[in-house]
Design a protein around this motif. Sequence first.
Motif, PDB file in Angstrom:
ATOM      1  N   ILE A   1       0.830  -1.207   0.000  1.00 15.90           N
ATOM      2  CA  ILE A   1       0.000   0.000   0.000  1.00 15.90           C
ATOM      3  C   ILE A   1       0.865   1.257   0.000  1.00 15.90           C
ATOM      4  N   ASP A   2       1.728   1.382   0.979  1.00 13.57           N
ATOM      5  CA  ASP A   2       2.569   2.574   1.119  1.00 13.57           C
ATOM      6  C   ASP A   2       3.929   2.302   0.498  1.00 13.57           C
ATOM      7  N   PHE A   3       4.071   2.695  -0.748  1.00 15.28           N
ATOM      8  CA  PHE A   3       5.305   2.436  -1.512  1.00 15.28           C
ATOM      9  C   PHE A   3       6.291   3.581  -1.253  1.00 15.28           C
ATOM     10  N   GLN A   4       6.776   3.653  -0.024  1.00 15.48           N
ATOM     11  CA  GLN A   4       7.695   4.724   0.376  1.00 15.48           C
ATOM     12  C   GLN A   4       9.019   4.680  -0.368  1.00 15.48           C
ATOM     13  N   GLN A   5       9.467   3.483  -0.696  1.00 15.96           N
ATOM     14  CA  GLN A   5      10.798   3.342  -1.290  1.00 15.96           C
ATOM     15  C   GLN A   5      10.907   4.039  -2.640  1.00 15.96           C
ATOM     16  N   TYR A   6       9.762   4.253  -3.290  1.00 15.02           N
ATOM     17  CA  TYR A   6       9.775   4.817  -4.640  1.00 15.02           C
ATOM     18  C   TYR A   6      10.551   6.131  -4.680  1.00 15.02           C
TER      19      TYR A   6
ATOM     20  N   GLU B   1      -6.171  -4.159  -5.815  1.00 15.91           N
ATOM     21  CA  GLU B   1      -5.243  -5.285  -5.869  1.00 15.91           C
ATOM     22  C   GLU B   1      -3.854  -4.999  -5.303  1.00 15.91           C
ATOM     23  N   PHE B   2      -3.299  -3.841  -5.649  1.00 13.33           N
ATOM     24  CA  PHE B   2      -1.866  -3.653  -5.480  1.00 13.33           C
ATOM     25  C   PHE B   2      -1.419  -2.562  -4.519  1.00 13.33           C
ATOM     26  N   GLY B   3      -2.200  -1.493  -4.377  1.00 10.58           N
ATOM     27  CA  GLY B   3      -1.678  -0.344  -3.644  1.00 10.58           C
ATOM     28  C   GLY B   3      -0.715   0.423  -4.531  1.00 10.58           C
ATOM     29  N   PHE B   4       0.576   0.222  -4.290  1.00  7.71           N
ATOM     30  CA  PHE B   4       1.626   0.869  -5.096  1.00  7.71           C
ATOM     31  C   PHE B   4       1.575   2.398  -4.989  1.00  7.71           C
TER      32      PHE B   4
END
Length: 496
Positions: A203-208, A368-371
């Motif tokens: 959900i929380d794609f902080q690394q991006y 489905e993914f968050g991202f």
Amino acid sequence: MQTFLILLALLGLANTGIAWRHFLRGRAKHGNLGEPVLSKKYELPNDQWFEQFLDHFNPTDARTWQQRYFVNSSYFKKGGPVFLMIGGEGTASAKWMVEGQWIEYAKQFGALCFQLEHRFYGKSHPTSDLSIKNMVYLSSEQALADLAYFIEGMNRLYQIPAGTKWIAFGGSYPGSLAAWLRAKYPHLVHGAMSASGPLLAQIDFQQYYVIVEKALRTHSDACVKTVEAANNQIHIMLRHRIGQEGLKKKFNLCEPIDPGHTKTRDIANLYENLASNFADVVQYNKDNRNSSKTSNITIDTICDILTNETIGVPVDRLAEMNNLIMKANGDKCLDFSYIKMIKELRNVTWNNEAAEGGRQWMYQTCTEFGFFQTSTARPNLFSETFPVEFFIQQCTDIFGPRYNINLLEAAVERTNTLYGALQLDVSNVVFVHGSIDPWHALGMINSTNPQAPSIYINGTAHCANMYPPSKEDPPQLTQAREEVGRLIGEWLKNSL
């Protein structure tokens, strides 16, 4: 005179209407995999159509629809394999049927080539519109079943001999699908090349944005410091009317900043728009697709602007960069209105701009993914205004109150349970990622499975190994393409 005034008003509305986002939730307009630039003129393959079930998981539902695909038999040799390029979150392009690295492999191994467009994208319309009751049929599971039925259908239609080996190719989300297809349907697919595919739903794609920052630092620390300083100046300018008017002028905003709404979702949307400029450039840095209007704008391009003190203070340089990207995309102004964005994404008709894939991809991320590429990990650099709650609110505002954090948490857990996330147990798959591509954080980059190795290419971007080779390609990219070809050769020699 009255007609003239009406015309002027309409023109004014056209200029201030929503400038549809060219980069939204990590997705480029028309899909994350661009088109290859063809080296010469070809007679491209015509659209073909395959009758597909609407719901593969309800045997009592016999409804069907027509799914678009392309075929190229030019390189096929008797006894050769079948290659399948998987379509994703955008329109499938016939240009991929004549050039691209997978075509070089097809020439090498004498393969028959197919490309299948993903349901609900491009011309593949399973339903009459994009209403929520219809988009329940939009999922990775249904897409994988589409691929399975397509393979069986083509085996019959083209009388492909039993035992012929199918190899799947996919980049970005289709890279995930390629790996999952091999895992879920190993009796139909013998091997898969998965490029830049995120396997971990999160959900929380902080690394991006952490990786975006690292990519900017490859140019200089000064580039990153300028971004931080510019955002601090924007924070200050938002506090008073003169500063707000200055921001409108500098960044060519479509409408003035409402003094009473400087901490609303409009402002979060503004910051996220500006951050997305960096994400777009970094994700596709020097990837050889050259089909994007901004493909010649690289990390070096934007950082050279940001570190050029003759342009002015940091906020002036950030505005200069923003306006360069807007000009390249043909945007007359920067629309940061949250409600306009939501209204556009609520449109359920096929003949609107969001239907090119924006609404569909938004639905898949919400179910489905968050991202969600949040600013949480780098609040001083890209602002603190678009945390995960900002994106979850979009799901609720677009699709309704039930599309909330509870649904999303369950959906992401389900996706990772279905496919195995980074513990995916599979053979005859190669995972290819670039160090500059932020999506590699959710992909397989350190595989310990010799039957499913990973190739991590320093200095390359999203799906770089899929595009036609260039003289400017770094040697590690060339080596990666060669290694993939070697692995395909091994798969074709060996049985399942």
